[in-house]
Each structure stands twice: as C-alpha cells, then as structure tokens.
Design an enzyme around this catalytic site. Structure first.
Site, PDB file in Angstrom:
ATOM      1  N   ALA A 278      39.226   1.292  46.934  1.00  0.00           N
ATOM      2  CA  ALA A 278      37.938   1.597  46.338  1.00  0.00           C
ATOM      3  C   ALA A 278      37.236   2.953  46.954  1.00  0.00           C
ATOM      4  O   ALA A 278      36.484   3.842  46.304  1.00  0.00           O
ATOM      5  CB  ALA A 278      36.762   0.545  46.364  1.00  0.00           C
ATOM      6  N   GLU A 282      40.553   9.711  45.605  1.00  0.00           N
ATOM      7  CA  GLU A 282      41.736  11.166  45.638  1.00  0.00           C
ATOM      8  C   GLU A 282      42.038  11.642  44.215  1.00  0.00           C
ATOM      9  O   GLU A 282      42.415  12.659  44.311  1.00  0.00           O
ATOM     10  CB  GLU A 282      43.057  10.071  45.783  1.00  0.00           C
ATOM     11  CG  GLU A 282      43.287   9.522  47.327  1.00  0.00           C
ATOM     12  CD  GLU A 282      43.252  10.875  48.329  1.00  0.00           C
ATOM     13  OE1 GLU A 282      43.814  11.868  47.817  1.00  0.00           O
ATOM     14  OE2 GLU A 282      43.084  10.674  49.535  1.00  0.00           O
ATOM     15  N   ASP A 324      28.861  49.611  37.714  1.00  0.00           N
ATOM     16  CA  ASP A 324      28.973  51.123  37.441  1.00  0.00           C
ATOM     17  C   ASP A 324      28.189  51.129  36.604  1.00  0.00           C
ATOM     18  O   ASP A 324      27.900  50.209  35.393  1.00  0.00           O
ATOM     19  CB  ASP A 324      30.597  51.200  36.960  1.00  0.00           C
ATOM     20  CG  ASP A 324      31.353  51.327  38.186  1.00  0.00           C
ATOM     21  OD1 ASP A 324      30.926  51.404  39.393  1.00  0.00           O
ATOM     22  OD2 ASP A 324      32.666  51.138  37.784  1.00  0.00           O
ATOM     23  N   ASP A 599      36.550  50.641  39.013  1.00  0.00           N
ATOM     24  CA  ASP A 599      37.503  50.832  37.924  1.00  0.00           C
ATOM     25  C   ASP A 599      38.884  51.790  38.548  1.00  0.00           C
ATOM     26  O   ASP A 599      39.789  51.672  38.193  1.00  0.00           O
ATOM     27  CB  ASP A 599      37.246  51.461  36.737  1.00  0.00           C
ATOM     28  CG  ASP A 599      36.220  52.639  37.036  1.00  0.00           C
ATOM     29  OD1 ASP A 599      35.986  53.051  38.034  1.00  0.00           O
ATOM     30  OD2 ASP A 599      35.624  53.266  35.925  1.00  0.00           O
ATOM     31  N   ASP A 603      38.152  52.484  44.385  1.00  0.00           N
ATOM     32  CA  ASP A 603      37.167  51.363  44.432  1.00  0.00           C
ATOM     33  C   ASP A 603      37.997  49.883  44.900  1.00  0.00           C
ATOM     34  O   ASP A 603      37.170  48.992  45.056  1.00  0.00           O
ATOM     35  CB  ASP A 603      36.808  51.050  42.846  1.00  0.00           C
ATOM     36  CG  ASP A 603      35.854  51.812  42.428  1.00  0.00           C
ATOM     37  OD1 ASP A 603      35.068  52.597  43.089  1.00  0.00           O
ATOM     38  OD2 ASP A 603      35.674  51.997  41.106  1.00  0.00           O
ATOM     39  N   GLU A 668      31.248  -0.366  44.255  1.00  0.00           N
ATOM     40  CA  GLU A 668      32.351  -1.173  44.549  1.00  0.00           C
ATOM     41  C   GLU A 668      32.584  -1.642  45.830  1.00  0.00           C
ATOM     42  O   GLU A 668      32.712  -2.638  46.258  1.00  0.00           O
ATOM     43  CB  GLU A 668      34.000  -0.486  44.304  1.00  0.00           C
ATOM     44  CG  GLU A 668      33.845   0.021  42.912  1.00  0.00           C
ATOM     45  CD  GLU A 668      35.067   0.877  42.394  1.00  0.00           C
ATOM     46  OE1 GLU A 668      35.790   1.023  43.489  1.00  0.00           O
ATOM     47  OE2 GLU A 668      35.038   1.581  41.520  1.00  0.00           O
ATOM     48  N   ASN A 693      38.747   2.358  39.137  1.00  0.00           N
ATOM     49  CA  ASN A 693      38.991   3.703  39.713  1.00  0.00           C
ATOM     50  C   ASN A 693      39.945   4.351  38.599  1.00  0.00           C
ATOM     51  O   ASN A 693      39.506   5.676  38.489  1.00  0.00           O
ATOM     52  CB  ASN A 693      39.973   3.543  40.884  1.00  0.00           C
ATOM     53  CG  ASN A 693      38.894   3.183  42.007  1.00  0.00           C
ATOM     54  OD1 ASN A 693      37.640   3.264  41.877  1.00  0.00           O
ATOM     55  ND2 ASN A 693      39.265   3.484  43.152  1.00  0.00           N
ATOM     56  N   THR A 696      37.774   3.358  34.310  1.00  0.00           N
ATOM     57  CA  THR A 696      36.418   3.467  34.238  1.00  0.00           C
ATOM     58  C   THR A 696      35.690   4.865  34.858  1.00  0.00           C
ATOM     59  O   THR A 696      34.718   5.274  34.463  1.00  0.00           O
ATOM     60  CB  THR A 696      35.857   2.242  34.596  1.00  0.00           C
ATOM     61  OG1 THR A 696      36.445   1.197  34.350  1.00  0.00           O
ATOM     62  CG2 THR A 696      34.436   1.966  34.043  1.00  0.00           C
ATOM     63  N   ASP A 697      36.590   5.128  35.911  1.00  0.00           N
ATOM     64  CA  ASP A 697      36.213   6.499  36.596  1.00  0.00           C
ATOM     65  C   ASP A 697      36.704   7.635  35.875  1.00  0.00           C
ATOM     66  O   ASP A 697      36.278   8.526  35.888  1.00  0.00           O
ATOM     67  CB  ASP A 697      36.454   6.291  37.977  1.00  0.00           C
ATOM     68  CG  ASP A 697      35.367   5.400  38.672  1.00  0.00           C
ATOM     69  OD1 ASP A 697      34.464   5.010  38.243  1.00  0.00           O
ATOM     70  OD2 ASP A 697      35.572   5.299  40.098  1.00  0.00           O
TER      71      ASP A 697
END
Ligand code: ADP
Ligand code: MG
Length: 868
Positions: A278, A282, A324, A599, A603, A668, A693, A696-697
């Site tokens: 829970a 990860e 520029d 450009d 630069d 959880e 996990n 639902t997540d």
C-alpha cells in the site's frame, strides 16, 4: 586511402564521383551498399528489455514475496491471484513505457537533420542519414558536418572540432593536399569530421566516410547517451526510497505489535506485506515519464519540438523569456522604405551608374532564381530586390563587375564586404550597421558625421533597420584579405531604411506573459532606437523604469553594476552573441529561470546554459538546434508562450496524480494499521490492496494527465523550481484525506460488524474503492468545482471512473470473482450505504476547494505584483 594527402581530383576518382555530385540512382545503390549514415544505437531498447525492466521493480519483488508467503501458509489461491496481478501490472507498465518511447522516437524523427548536397549537379536537401560516400555536400557557417568529408572548395572556412579532438578554438581549413606524412586528426586540415561544426565561411566537400565508418563512429561505442532523468523524476525517486523505508518500518511495527498480542504470524505476515504494498507508489515515476512524453507530443502540435524531456516539466517555471527580435517578434519580412544618398560621391569605374544602387545590387548574398523567387537572408533579399526593381539587377551587374572576393557578414563586426573587378581597379563595397561603418570612413567625412548620425537616428527611432553603404577603389587586389585591412578609408555612399513589421500575435503573447508573471526581454543586434521603437510597439517596454541597454553599455558595467539593473532591462540592443551568456548568468544569479532563444553558431553556449534553450526551427542553424532543449518550428514568439502554458498544465496534472495516488495510499495504510487498535480484525486482504493500487489508482490516475489547463493557468506566477512537491499544502492534503478515507473505511467496518452484517469486509473494501473514485473526480481541479468544470471536460476521466465501477461490480457479483477475490455480493441497500459513505470524501474535497476559492478571491483583490 589517405584522403588528406591526395589531390582533390584523385579523391574524386577514388570515390567515383565528380564536383557535380552523384546521380540519384548511384546514390540509392550506394546507400544500399554502405547502409545509412547513422551511428548504431548502442542503447536500442528491445521489447524484452522493457519487459524485464518492469519485473525488476521493487514493488514486484514485494508482491512476489507476498505470493511466496501465501503458498507457505497454504493459500495457493491467493498466490495465484497475486501472480496474475503481477503479470497484468507488468503488461500495463510495459504498454505505457512503450507508448512513451514511441512518442519520443517520433519526436526524434521530426528533429532529424538534413544536409545540402549536389545530386546530378542540382542542389537539394537530403536526410543526413541518406548521405553516401562520393556525395558532394555544401556546407556553411552553422552546419554540423554530416559525415567525414574532404574539402574541394573552401572560403574563409573555420571548423570547431572540439567535440572530436577536445581542442577548443576554430581550425582553419584548406583544400590543399598535405605532404605525405603521419598526421593526427586535428592536423588534417583538408578533412572535416562528422559531428563537428562549421563556425565560419562556406565550403563544398566530398563525403569520404559515413555512419560507423567515420571518426565519430569509431569512438561511438565510447559515447553513451545517458538516459535523462528530469528534476521531478529525481525528486520522486528520493520520495519513493523514503516511502519504501517507511513501508518497511510500518510493516515490521505492525508485525511485532500483533506478535506481542499473540496473533497468528501467518496472518500478520500477510498484512505486513499488504501494508508495504500500500505504501509504495511505484507506479508514480512511470506515470510521470508517460505524461511528460505525451506532453511532448502535445507540444509538438503547437509547433514546439521538445529535444530534452526535462524541458516539458520546467517550462512552467520560466520567469524570463529572452528572445531574438528579427523573425521571432517580427515577421522577418523586410522591405526597403527609402534610401538616403550622400550627394555627389565621385566613384570612378562604374560607367556613370548610380553608386548606391550598384552597391545595393552587388554587395549581397541574395540570389534570384529563374522563376523570380528570391533566396537568402531577408535583409539581403530586401536590399537586392529594391535595387533590381530600379533596374540594378545583381546578375546583370556581375557581368561587368565580377566578384573577386567576399568578407562574409558576422554579427560581431556587423558588416560585410565584397570586392569586384572594374576597368579602373578593384572596387570594395561594404555594408553594415551605420555605427560600425562610421569608424571605417575616410577622414574627409569627419565633418558630416554629426549630420549622418542625426539622420540615421531619426530613421531608427521610427523602427527602421538602417544599413549603411561605403566604397573605395583600389588599384589591385589587396594582399591581406581581412576586414581590418580591407574595410578602411571608405567613402560613404548612403543608407537604406528597412521595415520589418512586428508580429500581431507576438503583441498578444507579450501581454499574456505579463499577466503570467513572465518578463519578455528582447535581444537584438539592431540599433538601440530601432529596438526600442519595436519593443514599444509590442508592449515589451511600457514604463520609464524599464531599461534599454546596448552591448557597449553592458560591456562597461561591472558585475555588481549589472546585477543591480539586470531585472529591469527589457531590451538589449547592439549586443553580440557572447553577451547573451552574461545576461543569462546575471539573471540566474538573481534566481530567475531563463528561457533564451538563438539561431546562430555563436548562440550555442547561451542555449546550453539557459534553463531552457530554444532554437529557431526555420532560421536556426543545426549547431543551435543541437544545443537547444526545444525547437520552435515556426520561429514565433507566441509559440514559446503557448509552450509555457502547456508546460504549466502538464506540471499541474503531474502534481494532481501525485496527490491522488499518495492520498489514496495514506488512506489504505491508515485503515490497515489502525483497525487493530480499535479491536477490529484486519479490514482488507492483500488482494484487495493490490486491486485498489492497480485498478482504482491506476486508471483514474492516468486520466488525470488528460485534464485540460486550469483557467487561471496563465494568471498566476510561475512555479518556483526550488519549491518541493510538498509545498502548497500537499503534505497536509495527503494526511487529511488519508485520515478521512482510512477513518471512513474503519467506521464502515465497525458499523457493519456491530450490525452483524456478514459482508463487512466487502463493504469496507467498497468504501475504500468508491472513495478513491470520488476523490479522483474532485481532485481534477485545484480550485474549480467539478460542477462548473462539467463531467465531460475530461472524457478519459469519465471513462476511467465508469470502467472502474464496472470492474468493481464485476468482482462483487460474478461468483468466480467472489471466489478469487474473497468478496461477497452486497445487497442493493448495502451497496447504497457504501456509496453514500464513500461520497463523503468527494464532498470534503469540494468544500476544501470552495474555501480555496474564497481565499483566492480575497488574495486577488489585494494589489498583486506581476514580477516574481
Ligand atoms: P538581429 O538580432 O536582429 O538578428 P543581426 O545580428 O542580424 O541582428 O544584425 C545586427 C546588425 O548587423 C543589423 O542591425 C544590421 O545593421 C547589420 N546587418 C544585418 N544583416 C546584415 C548583412 N547581411 N550585411 C551587412 N550588415 C548586416
Ligand atoms: Mg539576424
């Protein structure tokens, strides 16, 4: 063959080619023979590697341990389900990462570079990857040399080979063969190497080696392109590690407390592992990568091509956009509005032609093709076309006055010269910034200088770019062909005034920047007054306090002096590119987050050092593009601002799913950990936690990446890159929601056990699931209510919620699933109660946003500062 000791003609013979290049058929055949001109990708991710990557996850290891424990205590069925979930999770992770990889690959293809070659005598652009030995490439300042080449024609050619030899500084290149001997790479003066860059002049060259056959290819195995980790990913990595430790502590604490209370160790072990599962978010780093990659895809559609992934995330933090002028803030459509001619210049050798118009026509690199299309730099085209319209066409005049030599334009000198043969001697024509030319005039002009300056300044103050012309006649070609020797003692011919209208959309974008707390700064090589006039038209300068600084003024300032004003400067005029670096570091020292456009070749250092380097897609050199984090495909300032708006949205959405997933995990953990302290059995099984996990997540979490931009997105100050993700009350939010979700779950459990309901576990599980879904809906905006946003404004979210509810009902009501997930079918009344209880979370988040809105309204009425 040692190409550097051979004559150019022998090189051509050895490669079976000619100065006109290969024909298309031969090129195709050689491509098949030699393979593409690419470095073999040593890090090509294979599908298997990607899959393996998924399995090497800490979470997977924890899950495998859980499966092992289940088998140990005789719960083979649970072990099976856990393993099935491991596989499913790996597949989902794999699909996501694969999609992200593909998106990035598509972007890389877009960024693929082209080279100018002669094929069958005609110049054309081909993909760098399609070059073959024997091809004739045309190179100019700003090009990255696309393959190993032998020069056959070179004009003032200088190459920066530091990327290959490590020796900084420019190497002058020639076409002469070297006397036979051993030469180190850096001394082979008539060869150019793949990956090095042309910093000056132009050249024609034979391709002698491509791909892995080049010197760069030989050391390619040594160059490992490290995988990029964005700042946010780094922070999430640290967070993940801390949470893993916390999970271990919580898990073992739980185990020992239960052990001391005399509970069976098998159950304890399973719950401890559930707790660890829970706590581990990860999925987060992968979700971040995916949304950054998808975000890069979206940016592409708004003409901003991302070269370095972290830019997607950091765009939202930009506080200064240094841009520029020409082409970005203006249309780069120059037209000559008028000439000023110095009366009575006596310049023999022109056969009675007008000297100024002759100079306009001859001192140019613009060309007109047979279809009457002009090619070249817009300033050059405007001047040459103006002359041509007055019957002074370049081609016609180059017959009596052929060009003998040229000293190309460079933005430090701000001049260019051409030398022509005339019956009376060698004619030198110079054009450039008026200020640069003054110093080059003959002493006879001293008296007129004040009058000239006044005329030029009057034009500049009206927004005109002024180009002045000078000339002189020499008896013969000068021995020393350097600007210092040639551009002296000139007669002043006159000047041309060019107008380059500002872009309408740039003006709106400037206004948008200002409400978003971003300061636009114009950087240009143009005259101070020209720059100021354009800046005022665009709204970049709107008050007396906002300063215009010129390059020489900047050079005269010491560090503390510059630091004191840098935040007030809105326009830098007459700067040379090297000064861009100084501007960046001064701003960064004041903790500003700087986006810088560029450009040209010079630069590149500024683009590398800016927080976000932005190269021009149309007008930019390859060297600039390679140094940049982002490429503007339409060279338009408004696109930068749009990219910032996207960047803010992407960052917002990432923060949203971090909130969502962490708050859910907290719920959880609190439910699992606290239930025993109320004398209740463990509310959920490991399988339930896994389900939450993963499904639902996972699904709604992903859908949060599709959330449209918040309405006030560009009316608030930039995101402070130094602030942690837990700033802004994220920690408190997670804790508060965690306690609420955990509390509701335990309350549901306690109540149903008390009422003697046999389905108490399924009810607690359902409350946890539904409350996450409610939170997902409410969390979509940081401040707007879901009722004003509307459910349809994020359809993927609606789909994810409906799908998740459907899947949940499936495991409640399909008998096989009941068996596998240890659930029981709820009665309609029970289901209703769980939904009602779970909805509390939705309402609480909505009320919290209401409070935020009220407070926000109070804040807005205070005088708000636009600067940061
Ligand atoms: P910008 O920042 O607008 O791109 P540049 O570096 O292109 O400025 O030009 C700086 C100055 O150099 C201009 O104001 C002009 O006076 C001069 N200049 C620009 N283009 C040319 C050219 N092709 N030949 C001679 N002088 C030029
Ligand atoms: Mg320019």
């Amino acid at each position: 063959m040692d190409y550097h000791v051979a004559l150019v003609t022998d090189v051509a013979a050895a490669l079976a080619t000619s100065p006109a290049g290969l024909d298309a058929g031969t090129a195709r055949q050689r491509l098949a023979e030699h393979g593409p001109n690419q470095l073999a990708d040593t890090q090509q991710k294979t599908i298997w590697l990607l899959l393996l990557h998924q399995l090497a996850d800490v979470m997977i290891l924890v899950l495998l341990a859980a499966a092992g424990v289940s088998v140990l205590i005789g719960e083979a069925k649970s072990a099976g389900v856990i393993l099935a979930i491991v596989v499913m999770n790996a597949i989902i992770g794999f699909v996501q990462e694969y999609r992200a990889d593909k998106a990035m690959e598509a972007l890389q293809k877009m960024a693929a570079s082209h080279a100018q070659v002669l094929r069958g005598g005609q110049p054309q652009a081909v993909l760098t990857a399609e070059l073959v030995p024997g091809d004739v490439v045309l190179l100019e300042a700003g090009n990255v040399i696309p393959a190993d080449v032998r020069f056959l024609e070179a004009h003032a050619l200088k190459v920066d080979e530091s990327s290959l030899t490590g020796e900084s500084g420019n190497v002058e290149k020639t076409v002469e063969p070297l006397p036979p001997a051993e030469y180190p790479l850096g001394d082979r003066l008539n060869l150019g190497y793949k990956g090095t860059s042309v910093t000056n002049g132009r050249a024609t060259a034979y391709v002698v080696a491509t791909g892995m056959g080049t010197e760069l290819g030989k050391i390619a195995a040594l160059i490992q392109t490290a995988e990029v980790v964005t700042p946010l990913q780094k922070r999430l990595g640290t967070l993940g590690k801390r949470l893993s430790v916390a999970a271990l502590v919580v898990g073992s604490l739980f185990f020992w407390v239960g052990w001391l209370r005399g509970e069976p160790w098998e159950d304890l072990l399973l719950v401890s592992i559930s707790l660890a599962i829970a706590a581990l978010p990860e999925a987060l780093p992968a979700l971040v990568t995916v949304s950054l990659a998808l975000g890069a895809g979206r940016l592409m559609q708004s003409h901003a091509l991302i070269r370095k992934l972290p830019a997607v995330e950091t765009l939202g933090s930009v506080t200064y956009i240094c841009t520029d002028k020409t082409g970005t803030l203006t249309l780069n459509q120059m037209t000559v509005d008028g000439l000023y001619e110095v009366p009575a210049v006596a310049l023999p050798g022109l056969g009675g032609r007008n000297a100024l118009l002759t100079a306009l026509a001859l001192n140019t690199d613009a060309t007109c093709d047979p279809e009457n299309q002009w090619l070249g730099d817009s300033t050059e085209v405007a001047l040459a076309r103006y002359a041509a319209d007055k019957d002074y066409a370049r081609a016609a005049l180059e017959e009596p006055f052929p060009r003998l030599a040229e000293l190309p334009f460079d933005s430090e000198r701000k001049c260019m010269s051409t030398l022509h043969q005339t019956p009376d001697g060698v004619l030198v024509l110079t054009k450039g910034a008026a200020g640069s030319l003054y110093k080059q005039l003959t002493s006879s002009h001293q008296a007129d200088l004040a009058d000239l300056t006044r005329r030029v300044d009057a034009q500049a103050a009206r927004g005109y770019r002024v180009l002045a012309y000078g000339a002189k006649l020499l008896p013969e070609m000068p021995a020393d062909l350097t600007p210092a020797a040639v551009e002296t003692d000139l007669l002043f011919l006159g000047f041309a005034s060019l107008m380059d209208p500002p872009r309408e959309e740039a003006r709106q974008a400037v206004a948008e920047c200002k409400t978003a707390g971003i300061i636009p700064v114009m950087i240009t090589g143009d005259h101070k007054l020209t720059a100021q006039a354009i800046a005022e038209k665009l709204g970049i300068i709107s008050s007396e306090e906002e300063l215009v600084l010129t390059g020489p003024e900047l050079a005269a300032l010491d560090e503390p002096g510059f630091a004191a004003v840098v935040e007030k400067v809105r326009v830098y005029a007459r700067v040379d590119p090297a000064q861009k670096l100084r501007i960046i570091s001064a701003l960064q020292a004041r903790h500003q987050f700087v986006a810088m456009t560029g450009d040209g070749v010079n630069d590149a250092p500024a683009l590398k050092n800016a927080d976000i380097g932005i190269a021009m897609g149309i007008g930019g050199t390859e060297v600039a593009k390679e140094a940049a984090a982002m490429i503007l495909l339409d060279d338009n300032f408004a696109t930068i601002v749009q990219a910032v708006r996207h960047g803010r949205r992407i960052y917002d959405n990432i923060l949203k799913f971090i909130r969502y997933i962490l708050a859910g995990s907290a719920g959880e953990i609190i439910a699992l950990f606290c239930a025993p302290f109320f004398g209740l059995p463990v509310p959920l099984l490991a399988i339930h936690i896994l389900w939450i996990n993963l499904i639902t997540d996972g699904l709604p979490g992903l859908a949060l990446a599709y959330e449209p931009a918040e309405e006030n997105n560009m009316q608030r100050p930039p995101i402070d890159p130094r602030q942690t993700i837990f700033a802004d009350g994220l920690g408190w939010f997670i804790l508060g929601i965690g306690v609420l979700v955990g509390g509701l779950t335990i309350a549901m459990q306690a109540w149903s056990i008390h009422r003697g309901l046999p389905h108490w576990q399924t009810m607690a599980f359902s409350v946890l699931c539904f409350s996450q879904l409610g939170m997902a809906l409410a969390i979509r905006s940081r401040r707007e209510s879901i009722f004003s946003l509307g459910l349809l404004s994020n359809k993927p979210m609606l789909g994810a919620v409906v799908l998740t509810v459907g899947l949940h009902l499936l495991i409640l009501y399909v008998p096989v699933c009941n068996e596998l997930f240890s659930t029981q079918p709820l009665t309609l009344a029970e289901l209703g109660i769980t939904v009602a209880v779970a909805s509390v979370v939705f309402w609480v988040v909505e009320i919290q946003k209401l409070i935020v809105r009220r407070r926000g309204a109070a804040v807005v009425t205070q005088p708000s500062s636009t600067s940061v």
